[in-house]
Structures are given as C-alpha cells and as structure tokens.
Design an enzyme around this catalytic site. Structure first.
Site, PDB file in Angstrom:
ATOM      1  N   HIS A   1       0.811  -1.235   0.000  1.00 33.34           N
ATOM      2  CA  HIS A   1       0.000   0.000   0.000  1.00 33.34           C
ATOM      3  C   HIS A   1       0.843   1.282   0.000  1.00 33.34           C
ATOM      4  CE1 HIS A   1      -3.692  -2.184   0.479  1.00 33.34           C
ATOM      5  NE2 HIS A   1      -3.387  -2.654   1.673  1.00 33.34           N
TER       6      HIS A   1
ATOM      7  N   ASP B   1      -3.122 -10.635  -2.293  1.00 31.58           N
ATOM      8  CA  ASP B   1      -3.656 -10.073  -1.047  1.00 31.58           C
ATOM      9  C   ASP B   1      -5.098  -9.619  -1.305  1.00 31.58           C
ATOM     10  OD1 ASP B   1      -2.399  -8.639   1.704  1.00 31.58           O
ATOM     11  OD2 ASP B   1      -4.135  -7.591   0.876  1.00 31.58           O
TER      12      ASP B   1
ATOM     13  N   HIS C   1      -6.577  -7.055  -0.383  1.00 30.23           N
ATOM     14  CA  HIS C   1      -6.660  -5.618  -0.650  1.00 30.23           C
ATOM     15  C   HIS C   1      -5.896  -5.279  -1.931  1.00 30.23           C
ATOM     16  CE1 HIS C   1      -7.003  -6.108   3.795  1.00 30.23           C
ATOM     17  NE2 HIS C   1      -8.015  -5.268   3.617  1.00 30.23           N
TER      18      HIS C   1
ATOM     19  N   ASP D   1      -5.073 -12.666   3.483  1.00 32.79           N
ATOM     20  CA  ASP D   1      -6.291 -12.137   4.101  1.00 32.79           C
ATOM     21  C   ASP D   1      -7.554 -12.366   3.274  1.00 32.79           C
ATOM     22  OD1 ASP D   1      -5.064 -10.392   2.354  1.00 32.79           O
ATOM     23  OD2 ASP D   1      -4.980  -8.696   3.742  1.00 32.79           O
TER      24      ASP D   1
HETATM   25 ZN   LIG Z   1      -4.357  -7.059   2.767  1.00 32.89          ZN
END
Ligand SMILES: [Zn+2]
Length: 311
Positions: free
Chosen positions: A125, A162, A164, A246
């Site tokens: 991120h 992931d 996200h 996740d």
């Molecule tokens: Zn994540």
C-alpha cells in the site's frame, strides 16, 4: 536447488498499538509454523537492511527522509489512520525491503530456485510519497526495480493475491513497461482502488476485483481465465508474489471465502506459470493475513509448495 527463506528478528520489533491487526504475533505465528522438521531443507538467510539506492528507485528521497525522521525513540507515532511507527519500525521496514532485494540475488544467481520473505511491515500500500495501510516502503516494488536495474532483467511480473488492492505497487510501477502488475482483490474494500478500468500508464496493470463473499471457485476461475494467461503473455523473466493471506475465510479484515487449499492451489499454478516462462523463478513476499492461525497455516502451505517445486 532449494527454497530460500528470508527473515530477521528486527521484523518482530515493529510495534503497533494494542488491538491493531498488523501485530508482532503475526510474524511469530508464521515463524513458529516454519519451525518444523519438514522445513529443514530450506536455505535460511537473514534479511539485510535495504540500501538507500535501492529504495530511491521507487521512492523520492523526501519520502525516505520522512520515514527515517518519523521513527520515534520510544512509544508509538501515528502516520495515517492505520499506519504506525515504533522505535523498531524503521529497521523492520528496511529489512522487509532488503529481504526482497536479497531474495532476487539468491534466485537469479541460482542459489535458490525460489524464495519467501517472511517479513513485516507489509509494503504493497505504500505509495511514492505516502505511507499507508500499515506500509512504509513498497518492498516488492523495490525488489522488482532491483531485478530490472541491477540484474538487467527485461520483464518482471508481480501477482498480488492479497485481499486488498496493491495500490502502492501500482503507483510505484505502472509507468514502467518492463513490469506487469496483476492484482486480485475484494471490491469494495480498502483502499478503494483497483477497478478493472485501471490498466496502468504503460498498459501494464491488470486489476481483477472480486465480490464480497466470493469463494475459491471464483478465484480459480479468474486466475485460469484471466490472470495467469495475461501474465504468461508478458513472458516474465521473474515472478514476484505479493503474498497476502487475508482472502482466507477466517480473516477478520475482509470478506472473501478462500480456503488454505485454495492458496495451495494458487501457489502451484503460479509455480506452473513460472516453470513455463522463467525457469521457475519466483520471489514471494508476505503482505497481509490477520487471522493468526489461518495466516500460519497458509504460509506453511505456501512455503511447502515452493519447496516442493524448487526441489
Ligand atoms: Zn491485505
């Protein structure tokens, strides 16, 4: 050949506030799971501190200086809504990035067939000038540029599974046509980017949003039909994995329903792709995964397959 495991005890010194999902116990659980006789053949290496020159390929000096200046001498400071630094965070983040450059050295020199970086904080991120989403430096992006600039590779692909979207990796690398970035992620979900129409400044980004509640069957379909064929067309000379776990059904931060078996399948298929395109060369780096038991189980399964494929 073998599988390399890169980690460092400094990555256990990055503290976040009590109750924060990105906690020291995550890496403790991962390392405990990898402390088993079946992992004895693994080539264990300490992650070095990344060199400033390696960070500077993706982050401006101002960002690096900001992070260094933000590190407190004691206590915990807050950089954004959910990103924090403690006394140990700087060296943890420098080693998380350094694990990726060292892993590239090991895999490209042939000392290891593939590698896994068991590190924290995660990195996908972090944007050029912005720490966010638990991340300080874009570790996989740093490793990718290192493979291109230092080792002279012409094409490197990144698969980010992931849950996200890897907005940081996209931000850092979308202008570089030598990189292909493919991400599957839940949408809507933090950080809000990763729409299918975001295809990159160099038309080198593939975003595949997945609906909340979707399962491993849907994941397998989009990887077989879309992600793996497109990465194959790019003909990478090395494949990075932004390995967040996740999307597991047990994860508290997201709502996909992948099983440990799904992560096992996906690791196999990425290794198949690497066998077809780049002599099996894979560097995988830990991103998210916040249910401690599911994370440990998934990492153990992921590394077991890397070992099996790297033997
Ligand atoms: Zn994540």
């Amino acid at each position: 050949m073998t599988t390399a495991l890169l980690t460092h005890s400094d990555c256990l010194l990055h503290q976040t506030p009590s109750g924060h999902a990105e906690q020291i116990a995550r890496l403790e659980h991962v390392l405990a799971a990898l402390d088993h006789p079946k992992f004895d053949p693994i080539l264990r290496k300490k992650a070095p501190l990344v060199a400033d020159d390696d960070l500077l390929r993706v982050h401006p000096k101002a960002h690096i200086d900001d992070i260094k200046d933000s590190a407190p001498e004691s206590g915990i400071v807050q950089l954004d809504a959910d990103t924090f630094m403690s006394e140990g965070s700087l060296s943890a983040a420098l080693r998380a990035a350094g694990a990726n450059t060292r892993a590239v050295d090991l895999v490209l020199s042939g000392e290891a067939q593939n590698a896994f970086a068991a590190v924290r904080p995660p990195g996908h991120h972090a944007e050029r000038q912005t720490p966010m989403g638990f991340c300080l430096f874009g570790s996989v992006a740093v490793g990718t540029k290192y493979a291109l600039e230092v080792h002279g590779l012409k094409r490197v692909a990144i698969i980010d599974f992931d849950v996200h979207h890897g907005n940081g990796t996209q931000d850092l690398l979308e202008g570089d046509p030598r990189v292909f970035f493919a991400s599957s992620h839940q949408m809507p979900l933090y950080p809000g980017t990763g729409h299918a129409h975001e295809t990159g400044a160099a038309n080198n980004v593939l975003n595949v949003p997945l609906a909340e509640g979707s399962n491993g069957e849907e994941m397998r379909r989009v990887y077989e039909e879309t992600i793996l064929p497109n990465v194959a067309l790019f003909r990478p000379e090395l494949i990075f994995i932004s390995a967040g776990f996740d999307a597991h059904s047990a994860d508290p931060l997201a709502g996909l329903n992948w099983s440990t078996e799904d992560f096992r399948w996906l690791t196999h298929r990425i290794c198949d792709l690497a066998d077809e395109t780049c002599s099996g060369r894979v560097v995988s780096s830990l991103e998210g995964g916040y249910d401690l038991d599911a994370l440990a189980e998934c990492v153990a399964a992921h590394v077991e397959i890397l070992m099996e494929r790297g033997a």
